[in-house]
Scaffold this active site. Sequence first.
Site, mmCIF file in Angstrom:
data_model
loop_
_atom_site.group_PDB
_atom_site.id
_atom_site.type_symbol
_atom_site.label_atom_id
_atom_site.label_comp_id
_atom_site.label_asym_id
_atom_site.label_seq_id
_atom_site.Cartn_x
_atom_site.Cartn_y
_atom_site.Cartn_z
ATOM 1 N N GLU A 194 29.973 4.434 5.129
ATOM 2 C CA GLU A 194 29.704 2.878 5.544
ATOM 3 C C GLU A 194 29.671 2.261 4.234
ATOM 4 O O GLU A 194 29.149 1.114 4.261
ATOM 5 C CB GLU A 194 28.707 2.901 6.597
ATOM 6 C CG GLU A 194 27.344 3.269 6.248
ATOM 7 C CD GLU A 194 26.175 3.060 7.633
ATOM 8 O OE1 GLU A 194 26.091 2.032 7.790
ATOM 9 O OE2 GLU A 194 25.894 4.015 7.989
ATOM 10 N N CYS A 230 26.240 5.116 10.545
ATOM 11 C CA CYS A 230 25.871 6.698 10.460
ATOM 12 C C CYS A 230 26.433 7.615 11.025
ATOM 13 O O CYS A 230 26.436 8.944 10.694
ATOM 14 C CB CYS A 230 24.228 6.778 10.419
ATOM 15 S SG CYS A 230 23.544 5.701 9.361
ATOM 16 N N SER A 247 24.183 2.757 13.792
ATOM 17 C CA SER A 247 23.812 1.496 14.495
ATOM 18 C C SER A 247 25.086 0.867 14.979
ATOM 19 O O SER A 247 26.388 1.212 14.632
ATOM 20 C CB SER A 247 23.391 0.581 12.994
ATOM 21 O OG SER A 247 22.259 1.101 12.731
ATOM 22 N N THR A 278 13.960 2.151 2.369
ATOM 23 C CA THR A 278 14.533 3.280 2.959
ATOM 24 C C THR A 278 15.705 3.745 2.016
ATOM 25 O O THR A 278 16.787 4.381 3.012
ATOM 26 C CB THR A 278 14.827 3.131 4.381
ATOM 27 O OG1 THR A 278 15.822 1.979 4.539
ATOM 28 C CG2 THR A 278 13.278 2.723 5.219
ATOM 29 N N HIS A 294 19.301 12.205 13.164
ATOM 30 C CA HIS A 294 19.410 10.870 12.223
ATOM 31 C C HIS A 294 18.223 10.602 11.665
ATOM 32 O O HIS A 294 17.444 10.265 12.538
ATOM 33 C CB HIS A 294 20.314 10.044 12.720
ATOM 34 C CG HIS A 294 20.606 8.983 11.884
ATOM 35 N ND1 HIS A 294 21.219 9.129 10.594
ATOM 36 C CD2 HIS A 294 20.069 7.537 11.933
ATOM 37 C CE1 HIS A 294 20.984 8.023 9.776
ATOM 38 N NE2 HIS A 294 20.481 6.965 10.501
ATOM 39 N N ASP A 340 0.734 -1.127 0.038
ATOM 40 C CA ASP A 340 0.221 0.237 -0.147
ATOM 41 C C ASP A 340 0.889 1.260 0.050
ATOM 42 O O ASP A 340 1.863 1.536 0.960
ATOM 43 C CB ASP A 340 -1.043 0.014 1.288
ATOM 44 C CG ASP A 340 -2.069 1.066 1.241
ATOM 45 O OD1 ASP A 340 -2.946 0.940 1.842
ATOM 46 O OD2 ASP A 340 -1.400 2.252 0.777
HETATM 47 N N1 CAA Z 1 -0.799 3.304 5.794
HETATM 48 C C1 CAA Z 1 -0.203 3.977 6.867
HETATM 49 N N2 CAA Z 1 1.021 3.470 7.583
HETATM 50 C C2 CAA Z 1 1.389 2.219 7.265
HETATM 51 C C3 CAA Z 1 0.743 1.639 6.170
HETATM 52 C C4 CAA Z 1 -0.480 2.028 5.613
HETATM 53 N N3 CAA Z 1 -1.111 1.225 4.446
HETATM 54 N N4 CAA Z 1 1.512 0.523 6.291
HETATM 55 C C5 CAA Z 1 2.478 0.309 7.131
HETATM 56 N N5 CAA Z 1 2.526 1.366 7.859
HETATM 57 C C6 CAA Z 1 3.208 1.899 8.643
HETATM 58 C C7 CAA Z 1 3.593 0.631 9.816
HETATM 59 O O1 CAA Z 1 2.488 0.787 10.739
HETATM 60 C C8 CAA Z 1 4.765 1.109 10.373
HETATM 61 O O2 CAA Z 1 4.663 2.422 11.101
HETATM 62 P P1 CAA Z 1 4.973 1.961 12.837
HETATM 63 O O3 CAA Z 1 6.345 1.559 12.953
HETATM 64 O O4 CAA Z 1 4.839 3.554 13.322
HETATM 65 O O5 CAA Z 1 3.988 1.199 13.264
HETATM 66 C C9 CAA Z 1 5.484 1.676 9.153
HETATM 67 O O6 CAA Z 1 4.448 1.974 8.332
HETATM 68 C C10 CAA Z 1 6.677 0.790 8.308
HETATM 69 O O7 CAA Z 1 5.746 -0.409 8.270
HETATM 70 P P2 CAA Z 1 6.522 -1.768 8.640
HETATM 71 O O8 CAA Z 1 7.085 -1.889 9.978
HETATM 72 O O9 CAA Z 1 5.433 -2.687 8.205
HETATM 73 O O10 CAA Z 1 7.522 -1.956 7.644
HETATM 74 P P3 CAA Z 1 8.745 -3.025 7.544
HETATM 75 O O11 CAA Z 1 8.737 -3.945 8.638
HETATM 76 O O12 CAA Z 1 8.736 -3.563 5.792
HETATM 77 O O13 CAA Z 1 10.033 -2.234 7.701
HETATM 78 C C11 CAA Z 1 11.453 -1.031 8.758
HETATM 79 C C12 CAA Z 1 10.194 -1.003 8.455
HETATM 80 C C13 CAA Z 1 12.206 -2.141 9.922
HETATM 81 C C14 CAA Z 1 12.181 0.331 9.336
HETATM 82 C C15 CAA Z 1 12.652 -1.436 7.621
HETATM 83 O O14 CAA Z 1 12.474 -0.309 6.384
HETATM 84 C C16 CAA Z 1 14.131 -1.386 7.816
HETATM 85 O O15 CAA Z 1 14.572 -2.484 7.968
HETATM 86 N N6 CAA Z 1 15.008 -0.370 7.517
HETATM 87 C C17 CAA Z 1 16.414 -0.463 7.820
HETATM 88 C C18 CAA Z 1 16.917 -0.322 9.127
HETATM 89 C C19 CAA Z 1 16.422 1.059 9.513
HETATM 90 O O16 CAA Z 1 16.482 2.050 8.941
HETATM 91 N N7 CAA Z 1 16.277 1.219 10.885
HETATM 92 C C20 CAA Z 1 16.138 2.573 11.607
HETATM 93 C C21 CAA Z 1 16.833 2.498 12.723
HETATM 94 S S1 CAA Z 1 18.544 2.134 12.526
HETATM 95 C C22 CAA Z 1 19.428 3.486 12.135
HETATM 96 O O17 CAA Z 1 18.697 4.653 12.121
HETATM 97 C C23 CAA Z 1 20.363 3.280 11.392
HETATM 98 C C24 CAA Z 1 20.419 3.325 9.781
HETATM 99 O O18 CAA Z 1 20.399 4.394 9.212
HETATM 100 C C25 CAA Z 1 20.049 2.277 9.106
#
Ligand code: CAA
Length: 448
Positions: free
Chosen positions: A83, A120, A364, A163, A244, A31
């Site tokens: 990185e 980062c 991280s 992302t 960040h 979505d």
């Molecule tokens: N409408 C509105 N919101 C929706 C939606 C919809 N149709 N579908 C999903 N969402 C929301 C979810 O509820 C969720 O929000 P909340 O966390 O507030 O509940 C958000 O959208 C993301 O959805 P999911 O959690 O289902 O997404 P995902 O499981 O596929 O992955 C993630 C999300 C874990 C961040 C993933 O993108 C990821 O692994 N990213 C890389 C790691 C990362 O960036 N981590 C951040 C902290 S680490 C860091 O900061 C270092 C760095 O730079 C990497």
Amino acid sequence: MTSVGIDAVEIRTGKLRLDLPETFAPAQGDDPGKYTKGLGLTASSFPDVYEDIVTMGANAAHALMERKGLEPEDIGRIDVATESAFDNSKPVSTYIAGCLEQVYDGDFHHANKGERKFACISGTQSLDDAYNWIRAGRNRGRAALVIATDTALYARDDPGEATQGAGAVALLVTEDPDVVELSTEQGYGSADETDFLKPQQQFPSVDGKRSVQVYLSRMREAIEDFESVTEPIHPDDFAFIPFHTPFPGMVRKAAALGYRHASRDTEIEERLADEIGRQPRYEAFDSEEAFREAAADYTDDLTDTDLYREWYAETVEPTLTISREVGNWYTGSVHVARISALKAAAEDGVDLAGEKLLVGSYGSGAQAEIHAETVQSGWEDEIAALDVDEQLDARYELTFDEYEDVHDVHNHDEDAGASDTDQFTAPEQEFVFDGWGRMGERKYIYVE
Ligand code: CAA
């Protein structure tokens, strides 16, 4: 005491754009709201075939040096934070210096060069190194060039693919800076974590949900450590709070917890008591779990109040504008957030000189750092000189098939090298990747 900080900034985005709700979401069967509302992202930036961390970093640094009228002898230090390095020995800063020496008469032979690694947060650590070098009086009147450059790519179909991003930020660090002065006071939150890592591999192994929790925990520790050397912070102390930003939804979570922490025992908690009650206190609960649940409920109610919404719209939202359009730039991300906020203030005609920023960096593995910055009187001219919007608008819009090709081009394990895939844009007055040398080094030329 000598005032030291950021005198000028430049950014360089990857020249390709992938629309997340329109192009990526349908192909993934997602979505679009997951991207626009959940993660808070509209698009990712990607490097064209001839771009990489060196070209983006060198092009940002070159633009900055040209604008400030600098020659190589004015720079005593080049630190690169990344990185996404492709060489375990020779630092990216030497490749970038080599690029710059193609277009200047002088050279950087007397500049100290290095490469910082801590996910980062190494961008901010490099800024620290530059600050300390100048404050120690070792700079001989010269400036430091800090370059944060990354191609934040994930394996195909990894949740992190949502992302991705690519770009570089160049920061000029000097005495009596024009943009911001850095505080001496800092706070750290640091622990051995395995939430996101790249053990001898190009794409990260990520425990996404855990990485979000680790970000919040380390950030909380860093704020507490910062407050141990300053006064307790108050939400209204700061004009902006650049965090960040791996994706704006992460910052939405961090800001809510930060506001709850900083408003405890203040007139804000008092004012909101009739509407949402007082903040839960740990001592009043029988178990950790019960306390956490009550704190989470209070935070949800808090973020629904007008007071919080207004604060967030003024203090945090403006830091996210560029990030929504480019995705995660890893080491550059917090520095993009600062630029985004200053750009919004300049566009709104806000007089920021003398105002404070609170900057929350994170890497991280994991470490958070908090410091304050004071905006300097020359900030507006520096920000007005940037061409961020032009760069973002000029990006080539990828179809999903083209995105798949571009991902392969930059995937070190794929055979499809740069030579097999046509470039999408035409380079002009910039450094480009020019193939490999006899020892396996990457080579670069300047295209007029
Ligand atoms: N409408 C509105 N919101 C929706 C939606 C919809 N149709 N579908 C999903 N969402 C929301 C979810 O509820 C969720 O929000 P909340 O966390 O507030 O509940 C958000 O959208 C993301 O959805 P999911 O959690 O289902 O997404 P995902 O499981 O596929 O992955 C993630 C999300 C874990 C961040 C993933 O993108 C990821 O692994 N990213 C890389 C790691 C990362 O960036 N981590 C951040 C902290 S680490 C860091 O900061 C270092 C760095 O730079 C990497």
